[in-house]
Design an enzyme around this catalytic site. Structure first.
Site, PDB file in Angstrom:
ATOM      1  CD  GLU A 126      -2.364  -1.143   2.884  1.00  0.00           C
ATOM      2  OE1 GLU A 126      -3.142  -0.207   3.173  1.00  0.00           O
ATOM      3  OE2 GLU A 126      -2.060  -2.039   3.685  1.00  0.00           O
ATOM      4  CE  LYS A 128       5.947   5.433   6.319  1.00  0.00           C
ATOM      5  NZ  LYS A 128       5.867   6.898   6.515  1.00  0.00           N
ATOM      6  CG  ASP A 130       4.464  12.804   4.538  1.00  0.00           C
ATOM      7  OD1 ASP A 130       4.536  12.495   5.742  1.00  0.00           O
ATOM      8  OD2 ASP A 130       5.185  13.661   4.013  1.00  0.00           O
ATOM      9  CE1 TYR A 237      -2.106   2.825   9.016  1.00  0.00           C
ATOM     10  CE2 TYR A 237      -2.543   4.556   7.414  1.00  0.00           C
ATOM     11  CZ  TYR A 237      -2.000   4.147   8.619  1.00  0.00           C
ATOM     12  OH  TYR A 237      -1.351   5.041   9.431  1.00  0.00           O
ATOM     13  CE  LYS A 325       9.862   6.163   5.615  1.00  0.00           C
ATOM     14  NZ  LYS A 325      10.725   7.134   6.280  1.00  0.00           N
ATOM     15  CB  CYS A 419      31.826  29.516  24.084  1.00  0.00           C
ATOM     16  SG  CYS A 419      30.031  29.629  24.150  1.00  0.00           S
ATOM     17  CB  CYS A 421      28.782  32.861  25.433  1.00  0.00           C
ATOM     18  SG  CYS A 421      30.216  32.270  26.356  1.00  0.00           S
ATOM     19  CB  CYS A 438      30.949  26.100  25.678  1.00  0.00           C
ATOM     20  SG  CYS A 438      31.218  27.442  26.847  1.00  0.00           S
ATOM     21  CB  CYS A 444      28.369  29.295  28.947  1.00  0.00           C
ATOM     22  SG  CYS A 444      27.763  29.479  27.247  1.00  0.00           S
TER      23      CYS A 444
END
Length: 710
Positions: A126, A128, A130, A237, A325, A419, A421, A438, A444
């Protein structure tokens, strides 16, 4: 450890760390997809995360986590709707991505059923759809309740909204069972989607990304009138709970659905072998662009229902079905800039800003680049022309760089060593991790905000009206710096020079509602409390296991501090029993491993974290969680080992049946084994069981014990 390091090359410690990372990532994406209808990765990228997780678990079965994605589907239901507990869980499907996967599906089913490799095995194929998975409950032929899939066990009650769909009959006749649950997909056609977005644009309202998001957003409206105005459709289904058998085959069941007035996809077809099945797949793939509804693959189900029952389920999916898929859709665009985002654990995630491009009908402009290794492996640079792909949803993945289109003078991207920041704290790669972090954890500001956002999130304290935007605003204004500050907001607001009701975007009523929502969360379950603390590698499932293991907050807190002291006193020890009794005890909780125990120990070894926990304890009432009742099966909670050849069923089938009855199936015999089921040509396991005095059962004695006839 590189992210794409082959599973066969992983060490046990690397595998454990990788499973923790994958569990957290998949849980994050599940929540975005199922709760928020706002996914940020493609289907293909999400599927690759699950495939890698399953491959690692297959190689290291002893490392399977309690919160493993392989045992979970979907995400917890969102706030705003009452909850519905599914009498029969709504599970997901395993995936096939190529012809070989489909052929292996047929072979796997035949092996499990003890059939020859060339024996016919009819399946129903069947398209599929979405859309949004739905469960419709009928009692006495009347539609009484409809619910979303949610996390597979509990969904949202959207009954009244579903009553507005013309495809869903209010009553059914023609010999339907007294209790009948019909399952299927709510979707929106492509033409209706285009018309809806045109109306949204005319009204200067938000546009939907694709038909699936439009359908999900339209059905999950608290105002039923909005759902009524949206053109939603339904395909049936499957089924859930039924009070009487429905048919002998899935094909006949689909016919009964038609007879009862439910739409069934007209393209469904019976196939008897892999060649026919793959031919149907390619036929549907060719028709896909011309269909007026989105599909992302084809589902294959073993036709005979008695064979489905024998095949049963493994973890979150049935053995008798698989989703094949379609390949991901791709497009070419320019990567204009790479930004860095900092999460609550200090992980630095690079994000690609793309020149907007249409990929499969959806305009996309961002993609996560995961980590420094991913950028280096693909040699991704700012200004590059790249191939991006998506398979059903929004933010795509960068597949590859188009090297011939690379601008002259292009320079490799240099991942920051500090980092972004204001503190500019150093960035490090911890051993065994691909993620850059970090080091300014406690100072932070990015991490502080993300930790607070996690604390109030749905699965933690779930404080209505206090989301990401509000947390960031309050942090910037200095109103909250730690979780405990949240519960002082109302009191401090009374003496504030600028009360919240006078702040732009707020008002007297919204401020009052927020304070009331915070007050309602002063009583919280221990599992949610533990999860909200944001301890690395402690997800919802692990938090529940810890909460159920201890009597309450006081005993849990004391044990965690003891755990930390034991770990600090034995820094070089590797075996749990060498570290201490509390450490060993935690490692034995339903396969919680040393990696999780070490993270908890590190958390409670930091005085700042202890202070946060103690401040919360003074403000909250943390209640124990209820331990689920064990099943009444005679083998529930027992450890069973199968050895030798069985006559009435294959070994996998026997193990699956034992697990379904609540037993734990082990691969070796020990003093903790309760039963050893001995088949023909049994070897050393039977001898060891006899030596240890473990109860040994013949195959027939086992069947008698579980009350099944051979």
């Amino acid at each position: 450890m590189a992210e794409k390091k082959p599973v066969t090359d992983l060490t046990a410690s690397e595998a454990e760390a990788e499973l923790a990372r994958l569990a957290a990532a998949i849980r994050h994406h599940d929540r975005l997809y199922y709760q928020d209808d706002a996914p940020e990765v493609s289907d293909a990228e999400y599927d690759s995360l699950r495939r890698r997780n399953e491959a690692i678990e297959a190689r290291f079965p002893s490392l399977v986590r309690p919160d493993s994605p392989s045992g979970r589907v979907g995400a917890e239901p969102a706030a705003g709707f009452s909850k519905v507990r599914h009498s029969v869980p709504m599970l997901s499907l395993g995936n096939a991505f190529d012809d070989q996967d489909v052929e292996e599906f047929f072979a796997r089913c035949r092996r499990f059923l003890g059939r020859g490799k060339d024996d016919p095995l009819e399946i129903v194929a069947e398209p599929k759809i979405d859309g949004l998975s739905i469960n419709l409950r009928y009692e006495g032929g009347k539609f009484v309740q409809g619910a979303t899939r949610g996390d597979g066990s509990e969904g949202e009650d959207v009954t009244q909204n579903l009553r507005t769909l013309g495809d869903i009959p209010a009553e059914i006749a023609g010999g339907a069972p007294d209790i009948l649950e019909v399952r299927g997909e709510v979707y929106m056609t492509k033409s209706d989607f285009a018309a809806l977005n045109a109306r949204q644009a005319e009204a200067e309202a938000k546009l939907f990304a694709n038909p699936r998001n439009a359908a999900a957003g339209s059905l999950r409206q608290l105002d039923r009138r909005i759902t009524t105005s949206r053109p939603l459709r339904f395909f049936g289904y499957a089924w859930g709970e039924v009070s009487a058998p429905l048919a002998e085959t899935h094909w006949d069941f689909l016919q009964r659905l038609r007879d009862w007035g439910f739409p069934v996809n007209p393209l469904a077809r019976r196939c008897s072998n892999p060649a026919e099945t793959l031919a149907f797949y390619r036929e549907v793939e060719e028709q896909r662009p011309g269909l007026d509804y989105d599909i992302d693959g084809v589902v294959y189900k073993v036709d005979r229902l008695d064979l489905q029952a024998r095949l049963g389920f493994v973890s979150r999916a049935p053995r008798w079905a698989i989703a094949h898929k379609f390949p991901a859709e791709q497009a070419r665009t320019v990567l204009e800039k790479i930004d860095i985002q900092v999460g609550r654990t200090g992980a630095l995630t690079p994000v690609a800003h793309l020149k907007p491009v249409n990929v499969g009908g959806v305009m996309v402009s961002r993609a996560t680049l995961h980590n420094p290794d991913e950028i280096a492996r693909k040699d991704i640079r700012e200004g590059d022309t790249v191939i991006v792909q998506r398979a059903g949803d929004v933010i795509p993945q960068v597949v590859e760089v188009v090297l011939e289109a690379r601008p002259e003078g292009s320079q490799p991207y240099v991942f920051p060593d500090t980092c972004p920041c204001a503190l500019r704290t150093p960035v490090v790669h911890e051993d065994g991790e691909v993620v850059a972090r970090c080091t300014g954890e406690l100072a932070c500001p990015f991490q502080q905000v993300e930790k607070l956002i996690h604390f109030v999130s749905r699965d933690a304290f779930d404080i209505e009206g206090l989301g990401q935007k509000q947390v960031a605003e309050f942090f910037e204004r200095g109103l909250i710096k730690t979780p405990a500050d949240i519960f002082d907001l109302a009191e401090r607001d009374k003496t504030s020079l600028t009360p919240l009701r006078n702040v732009k975007g707020w008002g007297a009523k919204s401020a009052e509602n927020l304070f009331e929502a915070i007050e309602r969360r002063r009583t919280i379950g221990l599992d949610r409390f533990i999860y909200a603390l944001g301890i690395r590698q402690v997800g919802q499932a692990t938090a529940k296991l810890l909460a159920r293991h201890y009597d309450g907050l006081a005993s849990w807190h004391a044990a965690m501090r003891q755990l930390s002291e034991e770990r600090q006193a034995a820094p070089g020890a590797a075996k749990p029993e060498e570290i201490g009794p509390t450490y060993s005890e935690i490692c034995n909780i339903n396969t919680i491993g040393t990696a999780v125990a070490d993270e908890i120990a590190a958390f409670f070894g930091e005085s700042h974290n202890l202070g946060i926990v103690e401040e919360l304890e003074r403000r909250l009432s943390v209640v124990p969680v209820e331990t689920p009742q064990a099943t009444s099966s005679p083998v529930a909670g027992k450890t069973v080992v199968f050895t030798g050849s069985l006559e009435t069923m294959s070994r996998p089938e026997a193990k699956a049946r034992a697990e379904a009855l609540g037993a734990k199936v082990a691969g070796s015999v020990s003093g903790k084994t309760d039963y050893v089921v001995v088949g023909a040509d049994a070897g050393s396991k039977a001898a060891k069981a006899e030596a240890l005095g473990v109860t040994m059962l013949s195959e027939q004695e086992w069947l008698d014990l579980i009350d099944e006839r051979a």
